[in-house]
Structures are given as C-alpha cells and as structure tokens.
Design a protein around this motif. Structure first.
Motif, PDB file in Angstrom:
ATOM      1  N   THR A   1       0.831  -1.207   0.000  1.00 14.20           N
ATOM      2  CA  THR A   1       0.000   0.000   0.000  1.00 14.20           C
ATOM      3  C   THR A   1       0.863   1.253   0.000  1.00 14.20           C
ATOM      4  OG1 THR A   1      -1.669  -1.260   1.222  1.00 14.20           O
ATOM      5  CG2 THR A   1      -1.933   1.141   1.160  1.00 14.20           C
ATOM      6  N   LEU A   2       1.924   1.244   0.785  1.00 12.26           N
ATOM      7  CA  LEU A   2       2.858   2.365   0.800  1.00 12.26           C
ATOM      8  C   LEU A   2       3.462   2.583  -0.573  1.00 12.26           C
ATOM      9  CD1 LEU A   2       4.542   4.487   2.383  1.00 12.26           C
ATOM     10  CD2 LEU A   2       6.173   2.646   2.850  1.00 12.26           C
ATOM     11  N   ARG A   3       3.894   1.509  -1.221  1.00  4.87           N
ATOM     12  CA  ARG A   3       4.538   1.644  -2.526  1.00  4.87           C
ATOM     13  C   ARG A   3       3.543   2.087  -3.596  1.00  4.87           C
ATOM     14  NH1 ARG A   3       9.914  -0.166  -2.332  1.00  4.87           N
ATOM     15  NH2 ARG A   3      10.020   0.909  -4.318  1.00  4.87           N
ATOM     16  N   ILE A   4       2.303   1.635  -3.513  1.00  7.24           N
ATOM     17  CA  ILE A   4       1.269   2.080  -4.458  1.00  7.24           C
ATOM     18  C   ILE A   4       1.089   3.589  -4.348  1.00  7.24           C
ATOM     19  CG2 ILE A   4      -1.239   2.046  -4.881  1.00  7.24           C
ATOM     20  CD1 ILE A   4      -1.061  -1.016  -4.098  1.00  7.24           C
ATOM     21  N   THR A   5       0.960   4.074  -3.127  1.00  8.80           N
ATOM     22  CA  THR A   5       0.708   5.502  -2.943  1.00  8.80           C
ATOM     23  C   THR A   5       1.951   6.343  -3.201  1.00  8.80           C
ATOM     24  OG1 THR A   5       0.939   5.228  -0.553  1.00  8.80           O
ATOM     25  CG2 THR A   5      -1.291   5.169  -1.442  1.00  8.80           C
ATOM     26  N   LEU A   6       3.126   5.842  -2.855  1.00 10.19           N
ATOM     27  CA  LEU A   6       4.363   6.551  -3.208  1.00 10.19           C
ATOM     28  C   LEU A   6       4.527   6.616  -4.720  1.00 10.19           C
ATOM     29  CD1 LEU A   6       7.046   5.272  -0.665  1.00 10.19           C
ATOM     30  CD2 LEU A   6       6.287   7.637  -0.990  1.00 10.19           C
ATOM     31  N   CYS A   7       4.198   5.533  -5.387  1.00 12.81           N
ATOM     32  CA  CYS A   7       4.282   5.525  -6.839  1.00 12.81           C
ATOM     33  C   CYS A   7       3.384   6.610  -7.427  1.00 12.81           C
ATOM     34  CB  CYS A   7       3.885   4.151  -7.384  1.00 12.81           C
ATOM     35  SG  CYS A   7       3.873   4.095  -9.178  1.00 12.81           S
ATOM     36  N   GLY A   8       2.169   6.695  -6.920  1.00 12.43           N
ATOM     37  CA  GLY A   8       1.263   7.745  -7.391  1.00 12.43           C
ATOM     38  C   GLY A   8       1.834   9.133  -7.166  1.00 12.43           C
ATOM     39  N   PHE A   9       2.474   9.331  -6.017  1.00 10.13           N
ATOM     40  CA  PHE A   9       3.143  10.599  -5.743  1.00 10.13           C
ATOM     41  C   PHE A   9       4.213  10.867  -6.796  1.00 10.13           C
ATOM     42  CE2 PHE A   9       7.230  12.157  -4.191  1.00 10.13           C
ATOM     43  CZ  PHE A   9       6.930  13.500  -4.002  1.00 10.13           C
ATOM     44  N   PHE A  10       5.098   9.886  -7.017  1.00 17.88           N
ATOM     45  CA  PHE A  10       6.181  10.077  -7.985  1.00 17.88           C
ATOM     46  C   PHE A  10       5.642  10.266  -9.395  1.00 17.88           C
ATOM     47  CE2 PHE A  10       8.997   8.288  -4.663  1.00 17.88           C
ATOM     48  CZ  PHE A  10       9.954   9.302  -4.665  1.00 17.88           C
ATOM     49  N   ASN A  11       4.545   9.585  -9.744  1.00 14.14           N
ATOM     50  CA  ASN A  11       3.921   9.794 -11.054  1.00 14.14           C
ATOM     51  C   ASN A  11       3.526  11.249 -11.223  1.00 14.14           C
ATOM     52  OD1 ASN A  11       1.893   6.729 -11.077  1.00 14.14           O
ATOM     53  ND2 ASN A  11       4.040   6.985 -11.566  1.00 14.14           N
ATOM     54  N   ARG A  12       2.829  11.769 -10.251  1.00 13.59           N
ATOM     55  CA  ARG A  12       2.333  13.144 -10.354  1.00 13.59           C
ATOM     56  C   ARG A  12       3.467  14.160 -10.302  1.00 13.59           C
ATOM     57  NH1 ARG A  12      -3.670  12.842  -7.791  1.00 13.59           N
ATOM     58  NH2 ARG A  12      -4.236  11.054  -9.035  1.00 13.59           N
ATOM     59  N   PHE A  13       4.438  13.897  -9.459  1.00 13.55           N
ATOM     60  CA  PHE A  13       5.615  14.760  -9.352  1.00 13.55           C
ATOM     61  C   PHE A  13       6.348  14.808 -10.695  1.00 13.55           C
ATOM     62  CE2 PHE A  13      10.155  15.244  -8.319  1.00 13.55           C
ATOM     63  CZ  PHE A  13      10.137  16.385  -7.542  1.00 13.55           C
ATOM     64  N   SER A  14       6.590  13.638 -11.278  1.00  9.51           N
ATOM     65  CA  SER A  14       7.340  13.555 -12.525  1.00  9.51           C
ATOM     66  C   SER A  14       6.569  14.181 -13.690  1.00  9.51           C
ATOM     67  CB  SER A  14       7.654  12.089 -12.849  1.00  9.51           C
ATOM     68  OG  SER A  14       8.492  11.544 -11.868  1.00  9.51           O
ATOM     69  N   GLU A  15       5.281  13.931 -13.746  1.00  7.37           N
ATOM     70  CA  GLU A  15       4.489  14.491 -14.841  1.00  7.37           C
ATOM     71  C   GLU A  15       4.345  16.003 -14.724  1.00  7.37           C
ATOM     72  OE1 GLU A  15       3.136  12.964 -17.761  1.00  7.37           O
ATOM     73  OE2 GLU A  15       4.634  11.512 -17.076  1.00  7.37           O
ATOM     74  N   ALA A  16       4.067  16.513 -13.533  1.00  7.23           N
ATOM     75  CA  ALA A  16       3.886  17.956 -13.357  1.00  7.23           C
ATOM     76  C   ALA A  16       5.158  18.722 -13.705  1.00  7.23           C
ATOM     77  CB  ALA A  16       3.459  18.273 -11.925  1.00  7.23           C
ATOM     78  N   LEU A  17       6.304  18.129 -13.372  1.00 13.06           N
ATOM     79  CA  LEU A  17       7.582  18.797 -13.639  1.00 13.06           C
ATOM     80  C   LEU A  17       8.237  18.340 -14.939  1.00 13.06           C
ATOM     81  CD1 LEU A  17       9.031  18.907 -10.026  1.00 13.06           C
ATOM     82  CD2 LEU A  17       7.944  20.742 -11.316  1.00 13.06           C
ATOM     83  N   ARG A  18       7.544  17.457 -15.652  1.00  6.11           N
ATOM     84  CA  ARG A  18       8.029  16.912 -16.935  1.00  6.11           C
ATOM     85  C   ARG A  18       9.427  16.318 -16.824  1.00  6.11           C
ATOM     86  NH1 ARG A  18       5.712  21.543 -20.970  1.00  6.11           N
ATOM     87  NH2 ARG A  18       3.539  20.987 -20.703  1.00  6.11           N
ATOM     88  N   ILE A  19       9.586  15.485 -15.826  1.00  5.45           N
ATOM     89  CA  ILE A  19      10.858  14.780 -15.656  1.00  5.45           C
ATOM     90  C   ILE A  19      10.857  13.589 -16.604  1.00  5.45           C
ATOM     91  CG2 ILE A  19      12.297  13.463 -14.069  1.00  5.45           C
ATOM     92  CD1 ILE A  19      11.015  15.117 -11.791  1.00  5.45           C
ATOM     93  N   ASP A  20      11.861  13.499 -17.419  1.00  9.91           N
ATOM     94  CA  ASP A  20      11.959  12.364 -18.339  1.00  9.91           C
ATOM     95  C   ASP A  20      13.420  12.089 -18.662  1.00  9.91           C
ATOM     96  OD1 ASP A  20      12.407  14.644 -19.831  1.00  9.91           O
ATOM     97  OD2 ASP A  20      11.055  14.112 -21.449  1.00  9.91           O
ATOM     98  N   ASP A  21      13.934  11.023 -18.085  1.00  7.57           N
ATOM     99  CA  ASP A  21      15.337  10.644 -18.357  1.00  7.57           C
ATOM    100  C   ASP A  21      15.496  10.240 -19.800  1.00  7.57           C
ATOM    101  OD1 ASP A  21      17.088  11.026 -16.243  1.00  7.57           O
ATOM    102  OD2 ASP A  21      16.310   9.312 -15.162  1.00  7.57           O
TER     103      ASP A  21
END
Length: 173
Positions: free
Chosen positions: A153-173
C-alpha cells in the motif's frame, strides 16, 4: 526536458551528493528525478533513502512491487515511470507486450492468481481507496503478511506521488 533545471551533484552538500550517487548506483536510472528532488534538500535526504531501505529489506517480492508500480503508473499515464520500471518488470518475467497490456490483468496470460490480485489491489487502492472491500483485503491476507500489505500500500501511494511529481515537472530521463 524538466520544467526546472537539474541540480548537478557537484552543487550539493557532501551528504546529499552521497545520497544522490548511492541512489543512482543502487536503485536505478533515476538521475533526472534525483536532480530535481535536489531542489528541496529534505526531499533528497529522505525519499531516495526510504526507497533504498525498502528495497534492501526485501519484505515484498520485486515482481509484486513492479506489477504495482507499473499498474499505478499506467493508470496515471506517467510515461516516465512506466519507461523506467518496464525493464525491471521484464526481468521479473513479463514480456514487453505483457507489460503494455497489464491493465487487462483479469485475463492476462502472463499473470498468475497472486499477480492479478496485486494488480487489482493496486488499481483499487490508487483510484478508489475508500472502496477497498473487505473481500479484497481478505484475499490479500491469504497471500501476504501484514507487513507486506502495508508495504504494498505504501509503494502504491508513493508511486502515485512520484507519477504526479514527474508528470507535473516533466521529468523524463
């Protein structure tokens, strides 16, 4: 290109530079994410070490973890996170085509019963957490310890956080 500049490790305090380097050496190819997190030292000081410690503990199997991450990332349409985690899930036995179709988990030929359960829980816990049924939770208890359920559950919700963080800031390696 990210909406904010990458902080070069040479600009960081030694303790943060060490965290940055250890994250890249031990966790995966997340250089851009770490370089953006570095704008907020507390984020770099705590988030990557948390992820590294969880990985080292091996409470949850890598296969289940990656299924959860890819399911949530696909639900959020986080192309960066899917691209970064697809190779990890390939190592865990899914084909690239199987990963692309993971949201059709109910009749996915590459997923077993527990894989499907992880995918279902990931979807429900992320999209409608107030609707995780007692029946779904009871099925989780048949296969996972309480510590594993908490970490999942922690990893699911952390993943959602990182998804939104990465998309909002357009992080793309």
């Amino acid at each position: 290109m990210a909406r904010v500049r990458d902080i070069d490790p040479s600009e960081l305090q030694p303790d943060l530079a060490a965290i940055h380097q250890r994250y890249l050496d031990t966790y995966g190819p997340f250089a851009s994410q770490a370089a953006v997190l570095a704008h907020v030292p507390a984020a770099l000081r705590h988030l990557p070490p948390l992820l590294m410690e969880l990985r080292e503990a091996k409470t949850l199997s890598k296969r289940y973890l990656e299924i959860a991450i890819v399911v949530v990332s696909k639900l959020n349409e986080c192309h960066y996170c899917v691209a970064m985690h697809k190779p990890f899930l390939t190592v865990e036995g899914l084909s690239p085509q199987g990963i692309d179709g993971i949201l059709a988990y109910r009749d996915h030929p590459e997923l077993d019963e527990v894989d499907r359960l992880v995918a279902e829980y990931s979807e429900v816990a992320w999209t409608t957490p107030n609707r995780v049924s007692d029946a779904l939770f009871a099925r989780l208890r048949e296969h996972f310890s309480e510590a594993q359920i908490v970490e999942l559950t922690l990893r699911i919700t952390l993943c959602g956080f990182f998804n939104r963080f990465s998309e909002a800031l357009r992080i793309d390696d």
